[in-house]
Design an enzyme around this catalytic site. Sequence first.
Site, short mmCIF file in Angstrom:
data_model
loop_
_atom_site.label_atom_id
_atom_site.label_comp_id
_atom_site.label_asym_id
_atom_site.label_seq_id
_atom_site.Cartn_x
_atom_site.Cartn_y
_atom_site.Cartn_z
N ARG A 347 63.65 20.16 36.54
CA ARG A 347 62.84 20.98 35.64
C ARG A 347 62.79 22.41 36.18
O ARG A 347 61.77 23.07 36.17
CB ARG A 347 61.42 20.42 35.50
N ARG A 358 58.23 25.47 39.98
CA ARG A 358 58.70 24.27 40.67
C ARG A 358 60.20 24.42 40.89
O ARG A 358 61.00 24.27 39.97
CB ARG A 358 58.42 23.01 39.86
N ARG A 364 58.74 12.20 40.58
CA ARG A 364 58.68 11.21 39.50
C ARG A 364 59.77 11.47 38.46
O ARG A 364 60.43 10.54 37.99
CB ARG A 364 57.30 11.23 38.85
N TRP A 487 51.10 9.38 35.33
CA TRP A 487 52.17 10.08 34.59
C TRP A 487 51.61 11.23 33.76
O TRP A 487 52.22 12.29 33.65
CB TRP A 487 52.91 9.06 33.71
N ASP A 489 49.31 14.09 33.54
CA ASP A 489 48.51 14.95 34.42
C ASP A 489 47.23 15.45 33.76
O ASP A 489 46.38 16.03 34.44
CB ASP A 489 49.35 16.16 34.86
N LYS A 632 51.51 18.80 22.65
CA LYS A 632 51.72 18.20 23.95
C LYS A 632 50.80 17.00 24.19
O LYS A 632 50.69 16.11 23.35
CB LYS A 632 51.59 19.27 25.05
N HIS A 640 59.11 12.32 26.16
CA HIS A 640 59.43 11.46 27.30
C HIS A 640 59.17 9.99 26.97
O HIS A 640 59.89 9.10 27.43
CB HIS A 640 58.56 11.90 28.49
N GLN A 686 60.90 18.32 25.37
CA GLN A 686 59.68 17.81 25.99
C GLN A 686 58.67 17.32 24.96
O GLN A 686 58.06 16.26 25.12
CB GLN A 686 59.04 18.89 26.85
N GLY A 706 62.50 14.19 30.68
CA GLY A 706 62.73 12.75 30.84
C GLY A 706 63.12 12.07 29.55
O GLY A 706 63.62 10.94 29.56
#
Length: 798
Positions: A347, A358, A364, A487, A489, A632, A640, A686, A706
């Site tokens: 990512r 990141r 994960r 998973w 957050d 989201k 995902h 996403q 994912g």
Amino acid sequence: MQYGFFDDTKKEYVITSPNTPRSWSNYLGSTEYGAIITNNAGGYSFYKSGGQGRFTRMRFNAVPMDQPGRYIYLRDKETSDYWSASWQPVGKPLDSYKNSCRHGSAYTIIESEYSNIKTETRYFVPLNQNFEVWHLRLTNQSTESRKLSMFSFVEYANNWNAMDDLLNLQYTQYTGKMAVVDGIINHGTNVHIPEMPYNFNEKDQGRYSFMAFVGGEVVGYETDLERFLGNYRTYANPLAVENGYCSNFEAAGDNLCGVIQIDTELEPNESKDFFVLMGVGKASVEGKSTVAKYGNLSAINAEFDKLVSYWHQRIGGMTVRTPDKEFNSMLNMWSPYNCLITYAWSRAASLVYTASERDGLGYRDSVQDLLGVMHNITDEAKKRLELMITGQVSSGGAMPVVSKVAHKPGHETAPSESQYRSDDCLWLFNTIPAYVNETGDIDFYTKILPFADQGEETILGHMKRAIVFNLNRSGAHGLPCGLLADWNDCLKFGHDGETIFVAMQLRFALKTYIEICKLLKNKTEKDWAKPLLETLDSNIQKYAWDGEWFLRGYRSDGFKFGSKECDEGQIFMNPQVWAIISGAATKEQKIVSLKKMKERLSTNYGVMICDPPYTETDYNIVRAALMNVGMKENGGIFMHTQGWAVMAEAMCGNGTQAFEYFRNYMPATYNSKAEIRQIEPYVYCQSTHSKYSPKYGNSRVPWLSGSATWSYVAATQFILGIQPLIDGLKIDPCIPSKWHKFEVTRKFRGKTINISVLNPNGIEKGVKNLIVNGKLVSGNIVRIEMMEEINEVVAIMR
């Protein structure tokens, strides 16, 4: 509206209208030298890291979202008219400017026609090289000779560290130094500090990149951005292009660019080839050697052919022929390619992910990403898997991010207790068996690898340590604690709260561990795990079932997530599907929970993460409330998870429903209605706005998700049912009843298996028998001892 089409023969997506709803992108290169390019030549280039090695500049969160980029401007010397070889940045009216873009496997070709001049620009990074090629072919389609000027353009970073370049201006505006060596631009940063090739993470060191423009006489150059653009101008109307000449100034400080001007004359119907070669290193060394070796058409064509062959082989582990053409387009190119790109960059590099938040392999995510590439790049996947296993610390938890360039197993600092996430190492129970099943390498379980911080264990020992980690952190109901997060957050269970999603994962882990111990004839470990599984099953049935669906979790103060008692977030998707994937749900629970998931969560564009969204709940408990409803984690369609819904339905034998769910979010479904999804119709994303959002159907954050891996797994192993096992290849499709036949070619352990699945009675699941190389075989497994080099298999559904 439709902006392009799938060219399945060439494995390309062809964009026929450049004014796409959002910038549609592709990836070039490798994890050594990477680049992102859009249909309008926007994007950026980087070395090893999008955050610490970005040497061309990118301005994120802009409209359009892909500028600046790698541009070639053209100017008619007689009329003074100018345009760009890509529609943007100049943006000529589309009634006079024709354009197309072909995104392929690690290359992009942009064609344009304007004022009777045709351009074709082929962008790619040669294999195992640290430079990129812009191959421009210029053709005069008019009846008169034409005199043209060409200007290459990139905007350089002042420091390869993206955050410093974009934010620490009081420093980086004084560190860039440009030079031109034999017509090759030398882009230097911190040039008075030594280069430190063995210390990549040190941002303050001397670093260099070069740009050459080959194919004609260099008549000018520009290295200062303000001089090139002019005051109060943009990339659409640079002063140097408008005037037709450069100042030949070698910049020091402020903002930098790379512009080389070549003038040429074309006779009617004449074509000429030019090459921009841009890469890492000094102009005087790497620049000169690159031009000498690759600055000619035969070398460029040879490198391009090698690249295409390499990537087509890399995605060729499985091909399909089903009644659904769009499904075929995804599975035969774009889905495995998307998985490979996500595997490569996690990512950390896209038009959305800046790599500053990141820059590395999120634990994960990266463990899951391996599932989508295991069959295509097995040896590489094994190395990455071993790297991720060594990101586990001796407590059984994991480091949140593992560095690809600086990870030192046995010497890392373990996270504090408050930093652990509850799901991280449980993903190993999906991925480690996937590797063993693909290869038959049972000894992998007994290989010894170090922990990140201290000590070492067999891989089976690492798996046990992951189980014990969660068992040691169980709450009041005997279910795994939420810790910092599971998973999702945005759900704050608190360290001592309990997550039912992770309880399902833990059940899957224990079940898988027992199966592995049986395989290894390790009775001691099997006997250790069995009563733990029984206890967990009892606790799930006592405390996780809410009457019509499974809860999402508990806070330690008794607050429930995902219960009919809640005013908001009454039902969540994850525990419903993972109750089936893990084997926790009873037959009745499967039927009821899937029915409620369809009633409450299913939409035309995918299954929502929860319902209803949060607006009143304390945002310290549910951080999703920070987001608008329908977006989201707050009642959006999180991509995902979509593959899990498909898998759950397929495991229950519901082929028509499973495929309906898949098509509802499959990118290619929206190729003819791209204005709804807006982003690329050839890659996963996403999230998608749900029915609660005013942008219902719009999708965001393409490529690195994912959703790529789990969609590929769901499609190939659960819809088509081609499942690798230690003993061979299982054929267990779950398909729409209207499908009467499909075909698959699968590479497996060096052999080729051509599979034809017949469904004469229009059922959804169940294989009556197989015919393997002309011999009738009961059951649905093609055992490895039956296999020849090339195998013909017919599966008849019953």
